[in-house]
Design a protein around this motif. Structure first.
Motif, PDB file in Angstrom:
ATOM      1  N   LEU A   1       0.744  -1.174  -0.081  1.00 30.63           N
ATOM      2  CA  LEU A   1       0.059   0.150  -0.003  1.00 30.63           C
ATOM      3  C   LEU A   1       0.980   1.255   0.021  1.00 30.63           C
ATOM      4  N   LYS A   2       2.130   1.317   0.719  1.00 30.20           N
ATOM      5  CA  LYS A   2       2.919   2.233   0.655  1.00 30.20           C
ATOM      6  C   LYS A   2       3.379   2.747  -0.554  1.00 30.20           C
ATOM      7  N   GLU A   3       3.736   1.582  -1.317  1.00 33.24           N
ATOM      8  CA  GLU A   3       4.374   1.604  -2.622  1.00 33.24           C
ATOM      9  C   GLU A   3       3.038   2.240  -3.701  1.00 33.24           C
ATOM     10  N   ARG A   4       2.110   1.721  -3.412  1.00 32.49           N
ATOM     11  CA  ARG A   4       0.881   2.191  -4.372  1.00 32.49           C
ATOM     12  C   ARG A   4       0.488   3.641  -4.025  1.00 32.49           C
ATOM     13  N   TYR A   5       0.443   4.156  -2.865  1.00 29.54           N
ATOM     14  CA  TYR A   5      -0.210   5.444  -2.463  1.00 29.54           C
ATOM     15  C   TYR A   5       0.465   6.384  -1.999  1.00 29.54           C
ATOM     16  N   GLY A   6       1.868   5.820  -1.411  1.00 29.21           N
ATOM     17  CA  GLY A   6       2.880   6.897  -0.951  1.00 29.21           C
ATOM     18  C   GLY A   6       2.789   7.308   0.388  1.00 29.21           C
ATOM     19  N   THR A   7       1.390   8.060   0.619  1.00 27.99           N
ATOM     20  CA  THR A   7       1.101   8.739   1.953  1.00 27.99           C
ATOM     21  C   THR A   7      -0.278   8.023   2.511  1.00 27.99           C
ATOM     22  N   LEU A   8      -0.410   8.051   3.736  1.00 27.58           N
ATOM     23  CA  LEU A   8      -1.514   7.709   4.498  1.00 27.58           C
ATOM     24  C   LEU A   8      -2.708   8.688   3.779  1.00 27.58           C
ATOM     25  N   GLU A   9      -2.424  10.064   3.534  1.00 37.27           N
ATOM     26  CA  GLU A   9      -3.457  11.009   3.157  1.00 37.27           C
ATOM     27  C   GLU A   9      -3.921  10.541   1.692  1.00 37.27           C
ATOM     28  N   ALA A  10      -3.270  10.245   1.224  1.00 37.34           N
ATOM     29  CA  ALA A  10      -3.486   9.622  -0.418  1.00 37.34           C
ATOM     30  C   ALA A  10      -4.482   8.282  -0.235  1.00 37.34           C
ATOM     31  N   LEU A  11      -4.151   7.399   0.637  1.00 39.29           N
ATOM     32  CA  LEU A  11      -4.756   6.057   0.940  1.00 39.29           C
ATOM     33  C   LEU A  11      -5.873   6.444   1.372  1.00 39.29           C
ATOM     34  N   ASN A  12      -6.193   7.181   2.379  1.00 39.94           N
ATOM     35  CA  ASN A  12      -7.506   7.594   3.013  1.00 39.94           C
ATOM     36  C   ASN A  12      -8.596   8.373   2.021  1.00 39.94           C
ATOM     37  N   ASN A  13      -7.963   9.238   1.193  1.00 39.15           N
ATOM     38  CA  ASN A  13      -8.711   9.864  -0.040  1.00 39.15           C
ATOM     39  C   ASN A  13      -9.331   8.919  -1.008  1.00 39.15           C
ATOM     40  N   ALA A  14      -8.288   8.001  -1.195  1.00 30.96           N
ATOM     41  CA  ALA A  14      -8.829   6.766  -2.265  1.00 30.96           C
ATOM     42  C   ALA A  14      -9.871   5.997  -1.552  1.00 30.96           C
ATOM     43  N   TRP A  15      -9.492   5.602  -0.295  1.00 34.63           N
ATOM     44  CA  TRP A  15     -10.827   4.637   0.379  1.00 34.63           C
ATOM     45  C   TRP A  15     -11.706   5.505   0.870  1.00 34.63           C
ATOM     46  N   TRP A  16     -11.828   6.872   0.751  1.00 37.50           N
ATOM     47  CA  TRP A  16     -13.081   7.443   1.499  1.00 37.50           C
ATOM     48  C   TRP A  16     -13.448   7.151   2.939  1.00 37.50           C
ATOM     49  N   THR A  17     -12.177   7.273   3.709  1.00 35.98           N
ATOM     50  CA  THR A  17     -12.317   6.686   5.076  1.00 35.98           C
ATOM     51  C   THR A  17     -12.803   7.668   6.035  1.00 35.98           C
ATOM     52  N   ARG A  18     -13.108   8.974   5.698  1.00 35.66           N
ATOM     53  CA  ARG A  18     -13.772   9.960   6.388  1.00 35.66           C
ATOM     54  C   ARG A  18     -15.156   9.297   6.792  1.00 35.66           C
ATOM     55  N   PHE A  19     -15.681   8.634   5.929  1.00 32.22           N
ATOM     56  CA  PHE A  19     -16.915   7.992   6.309  1.00 32.22           C
ATOM     57  C   PHE A  19     -16.964   7.058   7.544  1.00 32.22           C
ATOM     58  N   TRP A  20     -17.767   7.187   8.427  1.00 29.29           N
ATOM     59  CA  TRP A  20     -17.928   6.356   9.769  1.00 29.29           C
ATOM     60  C   TRP A  20     -16.547   6.495  10.520  1.00 29.29           C
ATOM     61  N   SER A  21     -15.904   7.746  10.228  1.00 32.29           N
ATOM     62  CA  SER A  21     -14.695   7.967  11.129  1.00 32.29           C
ATOM     63  C   SER A  21     -13.766   6.749  10.996  1.00 32.29           C
ATOM     64  N   ARG A  22     -13.165   6.341   9.761  1.00 27.63           N
ATOM     65  CA  ARG A  22     -12.227   5.079   9.666  1.00 27.63           C
ATOM     66  C   ARG A  22     -10.897   5.587   9.136  1.00 27.63           C
ATOM     67  N   MET A  23     -10.598   6.792   9.559  1.00 26.39           N
ATOM     68  CA  MET A  23      -9.242   7.477   8.743  1.00 26.39           C
ATOM     69  C   MET A  23      -8.130   6.774   9.732  1.00 26.39           C
ATOM     70  N   TYR A  24      -7.236   6.273   8.579  1.00 28.76           N
ATOM     71  CA  TYR A  24      -5.950   5.805   9.122  1.00 28.76           C
ATOM     72  C   TYR A  24      -4.999   6.883   9.490  1.00 28.76           C
ATOM     73  N   THR A  25      -4.077   6.647  10.633  1.00 24.62           N
ATOM     74  CA  THR A  25      -3.216   7.775  11.182  1.00 24.62           C
ATOM     75  C   THR A  25      -1.894   7.019  11.410  1.00 24.62           C
ATOM     76  N   ASP A  26      -1.772   5.680  11.098  1.00 23.87           N
ATOM     77  CA  ASP A  26      -0.633   4.721  11.007  1.00 23.87           C
ATOM     78  C   ASP A  26      -0.637   3.611  10.061  1.00 23.87           C
ATOM     79  N   TRP A  27       0.130   3.260   9.356  1.00 23.91           N
ATOM     80  CA  TRP A  27       0.183   2.225   8.499  1.00 23.91           C
ATOM     81  C   TRP A  27      -0.012   0.912   9.136  1.00 23.91           C
ATOM     82  N   ASP A  28       0.378   0.696  10.458  1.00 25.42           N
ATOM     83  CA  ASP A  28       0.087  -0.442  11.467  1.00 25.42           C
ATOM     84  C   ASP A  28      -1.311  -0.530  11.628  1.00 25.42           C
ATOM     85  N   GLN A  29      -1.972   0.453  11.569  1.00 28.87           N
ATOM     86  CA  GLN A  29      -3.403   0.222  11.778  1.00 28.87           C
ATOM     87  C   GLN A  29      -4.149  -0.525  10.729  1.00 28.87           C
TER      88      GLN A  29
END
Length: 697
Positions: free
Chosen positions: A172-200
């Motif tokens: 995932l790190k290689e695909r998205y680069g940053t957690l911000e990009a991953l959260n945007n791609a997965w729409w994680t603000r819905f149901w408050s599921r934003m990731y703040t650490d890769w280990d989550q």
């Protein structure tokens, strides 16, 4: 194909009979009698090849390879990673897969290994290299068979151990680069599921997260990549001492591995075909499914493939396992060759005495040796293949139509929560493929990354996801003169399952504006009229608006969306795009594609209508179809258990007996005729097809 010969034979398991040398001796004699010229060895032999860690016992295998070579029988040599020995799982339990709920599997079955495990990779690579060093350059070893049905059994190949979790996060790190990009791609603000650490981040699990479709689809991508990487690792190991090409046996519509990705790790595509013949008296639906998958395997590399496994009689793992009726073994074998296979290989050569597959079909049964119907039918197949080898050399199917089937789209459309939770993407694609098949039109099966140039017609049913660049590719295809057909619920989301906003990516090409999508129950089934006939509108019914450029060919007749378009045609550049806003039935698709094929200038090689159950394919050499020197070999197959006659076929030559055929062609029950294109007489008055036949092609 081996020097003008189609391969005929199959999986051979001599390690089960090492204490019966008379059986091993009899096997070679019977193989020669059955016209077998190739067998696969070592597929599940790890425990015999390496009975204890680091102790290799390959002498028995070398002796069998040498004895086969003396009998003129070639060998496909396998790497035995499909099933692990108990010494390995006892000493290194971490090699076994962990299920999605966190439980580690117990030893046993097949493919019960973690594709990430360094131990597994180390141990199998060492054995692969030893096989390569000792046996990989034997004169009669022609091909490597990497593992077996990769991803089979146990959660479809997915391991959820901590090593896999770490590898997934790195992927995932290689695909998205940053957690911000991953959260945007997965729409994680819905149901408050934003990731703040890769280990989550954790793989989808029944006791955890399964509702983020972006996560689910990316996990599937990762698993597919990991299995493909494991295959590539084995490929590099056997290549250390051997220059033989490699294959891996694929499966029918296997959801866990994107075969477009996996095929990059091998040289030749092969697959295991086990249609359920005789489940019903109408064999056409089964014939269509087999044809589609043959077409898919050929399309992966646009080259001939290998039928690596098929049963000469019956399987043992369905609820009901009927025997092949007389004629069906020959027909189903010829169907594979007709669609581009250069082999007919079986699982298995001889039935084992015990364990799970002791009643699975085989060329040699527990009793009666060669005195069985199955053995006689296999022998007849071998004889026929010998006669076709030179005729088919240098040929492959070269369709002008393509059907889009994309694994990422499959994962997304069936994992999302939407208007219907019972959408079946393979079934939808099969229905469109069948409409072409029934008219004798072959189609390549392509994904959204494939090149569309060279096709006259591209069909993309239920194309829910659009990968980056796909819309531009379709736009260019239509603009240059292609005919494009797509359906309801297409172009809805991007590659991470985020909905497109504003407008459809191909709105200008399709000429429609999507407004809303109904999922009517049976009581609310709608209908529409096409060419004077009424057809059902069901499954999904989109409410769309036709733009000024689009021509409306059919409209809904019921409910609040009566009068809205169902079938539209929009000119774009030199081509046209058709849009089907609702699901319907096979009768409608047959009528619709009859018109579309005429628009695209496509007809079957016989140039005539086909009776129900008759299928036509063509293998040819490279070049222009109008070139009188192009070799064109046409297979005409009857999937009905009764005789049929095809009328209005023009002039042909039977490729196998030289008979001249003109006007009509009689087919026996479950019969197959192989024809050579007759140039009709050249300007200088001689018959090219007759010359080709006389020369043995």
């Amino acid at each position: 194909m081996l020097r003008g010969h189609l391969l005929h034979g199959g999986d051979y398991n001599p390690e089960q009979w090492l204490d019966h040398p008379e059986i091993l001796e009899e096997d070679i004699r019977l193989m020669q009698e059955a016209h077998v010229n190739c067998v696969s060895l070592g597929i599940f032999s790890w425990a015999v090849l390496e009975p204890s860690e680091g102790t290799y016992t390959l002498d028995w295998l070398e002796e069998i390879i040498d004895n086969l070579g003396k009998a003129g029988i070639q060998v496909i040599l396998a790497t035995p990673s499909g099933a692990m020995p108990h010494w390995l799982t006892a000493r290194y339990p971490e090699v076994m897969q962990v299920q999605a709920d966190g439980r580690r599997n117990l030893p046993g079955k097949r493919h019960n290994f973690c594709y990430t495990s360094p131990v597994m990779r180390e141990k199998i690579s060492a054995l692969d290299r030893e096989l390569s060093r000792r046996l990989g350059m034997k004169e009669n070893v022609i091909l490597w068979h990497l593992s077996n049905e990769l991803g089979g059994n146990f959660a479809d190949g997915a391991c959820h151990c901590e090593l896999c979790q770490q590898a997934f996060r790195q992927w995932l790190k290689e695909r998205y680069g940053t957690l911000e990009a991953l959260n945007n791609a997965w729409w994680t603000r819905f149901w408050s599921r934003m990731y703040t650490d890769w280990d989550q981040i954790h793989s989808p699990a029944p006791n955890g997260e399964t509702t983020i479709t972006g996560l689910v689809v990316d996990w599937r991508r990762f698993v597919s990549d990991q299995i493909s990487d494991f295959c590539g690792m084995e490929r590099r190991a056997v290549a250390e001492y051997s220059d033989r090409p490699a294959t891996a046996n694929f499966m029918y519509f296997f959801k866990s591995i994107d075969y477009h990705r996996l095929q990059k790790e091998i040289d030749i595509v092969s697959w295991d075909n086990y249609p359920c013949w005789h489940k019903k008296k109408d064999e056409v639906p089964v014939a269509v499914q087999a044809a589609l998958n043959h077409s898919q395997m050929r399309s992966l590399k646009k080259e001939p493939f290998l039928l690596m496994e098929s049963t000469p009689s019956q399987v043992s793992w369905r609820t009901c396992n009927p025997l092949k009726r007389p004629g069906m073994h020959m027909l189903s074998s010829m169907q594979a060759v007709a669609h581009g296979s250069d082999s007919v290989l079986y699982f298995q050569w001889r039935k084992g005495r015990g364990a799970f597959e002791k009643f699975h079909g085989a060329v040699v049964d527990h009793k009666n040796g060669s005195n069985t119907r199955t053995f006689r039918e296999v022998t007849e197949t071998g004889k026929r293949l010998e006669g076709l080898g030179e005729i088919l050399e240098g040929t492959v199917n070269r369709p002008k139509a393509a059907v889009v089937f994309d694994w990422a789209n499959w994962w997304a459309v069936e994992d999302m929560s939407g208007p219907r939770l019972d959408l079946n993407y393979p079934d939808c694609v099969t229905e469109h493929y069948r409409a072409l098949w029934e008219k004798g039109i072959e189609a390549d099966i392509v994904d959204m990354d494939d090149d569309l140039s060279g096709y006259a017609l591209v069909c993309a049913p239920l194309n829910y996801m659009y990968k980056p660049g796909y819309a531009e590719k379709v736009r260019d295809f239509v603009e240059k003169g292609g005919i494009y057909v797509t359906t309801y619920f297409s172009g809805v989301v991007n590659e991470t399952d985020l909905c497109f906003t504003g407008h459809h990516p191909l709105e200008d090409v399709l000429g429609v504006i999507q407004e809303e999508t109904d999922a009517p129950s049976e009581e609310f089934e709608n209908q529409f009229c096409y060419r004077g006939e009424s057809y059902p509108a069901r499954n999904l019914c989109e409410v769309v608006h036709a733009k000024e450029t689009a021509r409306v060919l059919s409209v809904y007749e019921r409910d609040y969306y009566a009068g809205y378009p169902v079938v539209t045609c929009n000119p774009y550049g030199k081509g046209k795009a058709y849009y089907l806003a609702a699901g319907s039935d096979l009768a409608f698709l047959g009528a619709f594609y009859q018109d579309v094929l005429k628009e695209a200038g496509l007809e079957n090689p016989l140039g005539t209508g086909l009776p129900y159950g008759v299928s036509v394919t063509e293998r040819c050499t490279a070049g222009d179809a109008n070139d009188p020197h192009q070799k064109r070999v046409v297979f005409v197959m009857n999937f009905k258990n009764e005789p049929v006659t095809v009328e209005g076929i023009g002039r042909w030559t039977d490729a196998e007996n030289g008979e001249s055929i003109q006007g009509s062609l009689a087919l026996e029950p479950f019969g197959c005729r192989v024809l050579l294109f007759d140039s009709a007489v050249h300007a200088d008055g001689h018959d090219l097809a007759g010359e080709v036949f006389a020369a043995g092609v």
